[in-house]
Design a protein around this motif. Sequence first.
Motif, mmCIF file in Angstrom:
data_model
loop_
_atom_site.group_PDB
_atom_site.id
_atom_site.type_symbol
_atom_site.label_atom_id
_atom_site.label_comp_id
_atom_site.label_asym_id
_atom_site.label_seq_id
_atom_site.Cartn_x
_atom_site.Cartn_y
_atom_site.Cartn_z
ATOM 1 N N ILE A 1 0.831 -1.205 0.000
ATOM 2 C CA ILE A 1 0.000 0.000 0.000
ATOM 3 C C ILE A 1 0.869 1.259 0.000
ATOM 4 O O ILE A 1 0.606 2.207 -0.750
ATOM 5 N N THR A 2 1.908 1.262 0.811
ATOM 6 C CA THR A 2 2.792 2.428 0.854
ATOM 7 C C THR A 2 3.506 2.625 -0.472
ATOM 8 O O THR A 2 3.625 3.749 -0.970
ATOM 9 N N THR A 3 3.977 1.538 -1.069
ATOM 10 C CA THR A 3 4.686 1.629 -2.343
ATOM 11 C C THR A 3 3.776 2.153 -3.443
ATOM 12 O O THR A 3 4.156 3.047 -4.221
ATOM 13 N N TRP A 4 2.547 1.632 -3.508
ATOM 14 C CA TRP A 4 1.639 2.055 -4.575
ATOM 15 C C TRP A 4 1.097 3.459 -4.349
ATOM 16 O O TRP A 4 0.839 4.183 -5.312
ATOM 17 N N SER A 5 0.920 3.878 -3.118
ATOM 18 C CA SER A 5 0.478 5.254 -2.885
ATOM 19 C C SER A 5 1.560 6.234 -3.324
ATOM 20 O O SER A 5 1.262 7.265 -3.955
ATOM 21 N N PHE B 1 -0.530 9.197 9.401
ATOM 22 C CA PHE B 1 -0.332 10.626 9.195
ATOM 23 C C PHE B 1 0.826 10.918 8.248
ATOM 24 O O PHE B 1 0.798 11.898 7.507
ATOM 25 N N ASP B 2 1.868 10.075 8.265
ATOM 26 C CA ASP B 2 3.007 10.304 7.388
ATOM 27 C C ASP B 2 2.669 10.092 5.917
ATOM 28 O O ASP B 2 3.345 10.634 5.036
ATOM 29 N N ASN B 3 1.620 9.292 5.656
ATOM 30 C CA ASN B 3 1.292 8.939 4.272
ATOM 31 C C ASN B 3 -0.085 9.427 3.841
ATOM 32 O O ASN B 3 -0.522 9.146 2.733
ATOM 33 N N ILE B 4 -0.767 10.196 4.690
ATOM 34 C CA ILE B 4 -2.154 10.545 4.406
ATOM 35 C C ILE B 4 -2.275 11.509 3.231
ATOM 36 O O ILE B 4 -3.247 11.454 2.469
ATOM 37 N N ASN B 5 -1.297 12.409 3.033
ATOM 38 C CA ASN B 5 -1.373 13.330 1.904
ATOM 39 C C ASN B 5 -1.329 12.592 0.575
ATOM 40 O O ASN B 5 -2.054 12.942 -0.363
ATOM 41 N N GLN B 6 -0.463 11.563 0.487
ATOM 42 C CA GLN B 6 -0.399 10.780 -0.746
ATOM 43 C C GLN B 6 -1.704 10.029 -0.989
ATOM 44 O O GLN B 6 -2.224 10.015 -2.108
ATOM 45 N N LEU B 7 -2.241 9.398 0.059
ATOM 46 C CA LEU B 7 -3.480 8.645 -0.096
ATOM 47 C C LEU B 7 -4.639 9.562 -0.487
ATOM 48 O O LEU B 7 -5.451 9.210 -1.357
ATOM 49 N N GLU C 1 -12.129 7.282 10.828
ATOM 50 C CA GLU C 1 -11.152 8.229 11.352
ATOM 51 C C GLU C 1 -9.738 7.801 10.957
ATOM 52 O O GLU C 1 -9.383 6.625 11.059
ATOM 53 N N ILE C 2 -8.945 8.760 10.505
ATOM 54 C CA ILE C 2 -7.584 8.466 10.079
ATOM 55 C C ILE C 2 -6.736 8.190 11.323
ATOM 56 O O ILE C 2 -6.604 9.048 12.189
ATOM 57 N N PRO C 3 -6.132 6.990 11.439
ATOM 58 C CA PRO C 3 -5.324 6.678 12.627
ATOM 59 C C PRO C 3 -3.981 7.410 12.590
ATOM 60 O O PRO C 3 -3.509 7.814 11.527
ATOM 61 N N PRO C 4 -3.337 7.580 13.723
ATOM 62 C CA PRO C 4 -2.065 8.318 13.769
ATOM 63 C C PRO C 4 -0.961 7.688 12.928
ATOM 64 O O PRO C 4 -0.115 8.403 12.383
ATOM 65 N N VAL D 1 -11.426 16.983 -11.560
ATOM 66 C CA VAL D 1 -10.631 17.582 -10.492
ATOM 67 C C VAL D 1 -9.468 18.350 -11.127
ATOM 68 O O VAL D 1 -8.687 17.799 -11.891
ATOM 69 N N THR D 2 -9.369 19.636 -10.801
ATOM 70 C CA THR D 2 -8.318 20.471 -11.376
ATOM 71 C C THR D 2 -7.379 21.070 -10.332
ATOM 72 O O THR D 2 -6.366 21.669 -10.691
ATOM 73 N N PHE D 3 -7.695 20.894 -9.060
ATOM 74 C CA PHE D 3 -6.798 21.408 -8.022
ATOM 75 C C PHE D 3 -6.995 20.606 -6.745
ATOM 76 O O PHE D 3 -8.131 20.336 -6.334
ATOM 77 N N ILE D 4 -5.866 20.231 -6.120
ATOM 78 C CA ILE D 4 -5.877 19.503 -4.842
ATOM 79 C C ILE D 4 -4.812 20.133 -3.963
ATOM 80 O O ILE D 4 -3.632 20.153 -4.311
ATOM 81 N N SER D 5 -5.224 20.632 -2.838
ATOM 82 C CA SER D 5 -4.256 21.212 -1.904
ATOM 83 C C SER D 5 -3.773 20.140 -0.945
ATOM 84 O O SER D 5 -4.410 19.093 -0.792
ATOM 85 N N PRO D 6 -2.648 20.366 -0.263
ATOM 86 C CA PRO D 6 -2.272 19.449 0.826
ATOM 87 C C PRO D 6 -3.309 19.521 1.949
ATOM 88 O O PRO D 6 -4.151 20.425 1.984
ATOM 89 N N LEU D 7 -3.239 18.581 2.843
ATOM 90 C CA LEU D 7 -4.139 18.568 3.996
ATOM 91 C C LEU D 7 -3.546 19.398 5.133
ATOM 92 O O LEU D 7 -2.343 19.343 5.401
ATOM 93 N N TYR D 8 -4.417 20.153 5.780
ATOM 94 C CA TYR D 8 -4.029 20.992 6.907
ATOM 95 C C TYR D 8 -4.844 20.563 8.126
ATOM 96 O O TYR D 8 -5.895 19.928 8.001
ATOM 97 N N THR D 9 -4.362 20.944 9.301
ATOM 98 C CA THR D 9 -5.120 20.652 10.519
ATOM 99 C C THR D 9 -6.400 21.484 10.545
ATOM 100 O O THR D 9 -6.471 22.588 9.993
ATOM 101 N N GLY D 10 -7.426 20.933 11.185
ATOM 102 C CA GLY D 10 -8.761 21.523 11.121
ATOM 103 C C GLY D 10 -8.906 22.901 11.714
ATOM 104 O O GLY D 10 -9.873 23.620 11.400
ATOM 105 N N SER D 11 -7.975 23.332 12.562
ATOM 106 C CA SER D 11 -8.100 24.648 13.181
ATOM 107 C C SER D 11 -7.633 25.787 12.273
ATOM 108 O O SER D 11 -7.885 26.960 12.577
#
Length: 411
Positions: free
Chosen positions: A206-210, A387-393, A381-384, A287-297
């Motif tokens: 999964i990590t390799t393919w993401s 977090f290192d790979n969530i932007n790619q997924l 819910e995304i588990p901790p 889809v023409t634009f995707i930003s990185p993920l930021y914390t909800g606050s």
Amino acid sequence: MFQQQFGFQRISNSKAEHCCVPFCKASRRRMLKRGAVPELFEWNNYTHPGTEPMVWERKRSHPPLLDHDYASAPDPAVVDLALDENMSLREEILQLRKRIEEQTLNQRFGLHRFAGSDKDIRFFTRFASYDLLMRFWALIEPLLPSMVSVTQAQSGTFTEPSSPATPPLQPIDEMFMFLNYLALGLKWHDLADRYGVRQSTVVRTITTWSDFLYTVLGSVRIWIPEERIKEHLPEEFKDYGDTRVILDFMELRCQPSSPLVQSEAFSACKSHYTLKGLLGVAPHGAVTFISPLYTGSISDKQIMEDCGILSLLRPGMAVMADRGFLVNVFVPCKIYRQPFLSHRSQMSAREVRATQANARLTVHVERLILRVKEHKFFDTEIPPQLFDNINQLYAVACLLTNYENGPLVKA
């Protein structure tokens, strides 16, 4: 008296009945009787029985055994028969192995089991049909030799990416596993059980393919030029012909691991810990634009300034957004948005028509977000540990919607 002293024992036979052989108990020897004379001769038909041949005579009379004669050469015919038997056994072993591999392949969970059902393909991968999935595979298959596995990345062996260790699954089944992970939100243990591999293999795959799809799909420019937008502009947007992108925010629920991350990830709007990203959609649904993920606050203003969308907008363009998208000051172009009452009791007729039209059109981005969230991976819910790979997924799931389905609105 003499017989009693020496213990004479009389031997009777047909020829010499009177012949006696004395037996001396003291010396344990047999003795002849006094006065005994020989009486067995050839002329009275006596023949000697002969003596048993000696050991060396027996060896000369029998040929030597070859049980341990390793220097002797075997018969060529025997060698040919042994070789033929070995070849036949090898062929039989190969055929048995082939049958076992075929049976294992048929029993193993993989794409081949669902190739004949578009409904199953839709369920397991979110691709609308097997044909669309195979078209996507044809696009990325030539790039597989450049894939670098997680194992190679950790060991630093990048010199021969085309000859890694033999994987337990075929590449197309590895991709199918990754799509199962996104589409169904399956756990690592479940995938390991389905595919008959170790859980560590699932995580590595999964990590390799993401990373691979993030690199391959991310290298394609998804921001569509103005003239191409006009070519594919749906009829519903005829009154908003200068619209280039529909913008909205997407939030994913998460499980922060530390108090610091919890304070940053808490979203007052959702009353939960979230990760938030900006998503841009063309009028026809791509889809023409995707930003990185930021914390909800983080505020919408901060995300707009940081994600890079402002550098793509021009004064002659128009952006369509939801009513809550309060970034007028920062966007260098026109914004189509539902009007607010601003302490008025009711809207004008023109504002009502504009509100209705805008509501019908902004629903497209909501439908696209729904397409992204049809990947059940984002329902939980995304588990901790992710977090290192969530932007790619997240980015891969959004980019895959451009390949999984047809347009939201046909031109």
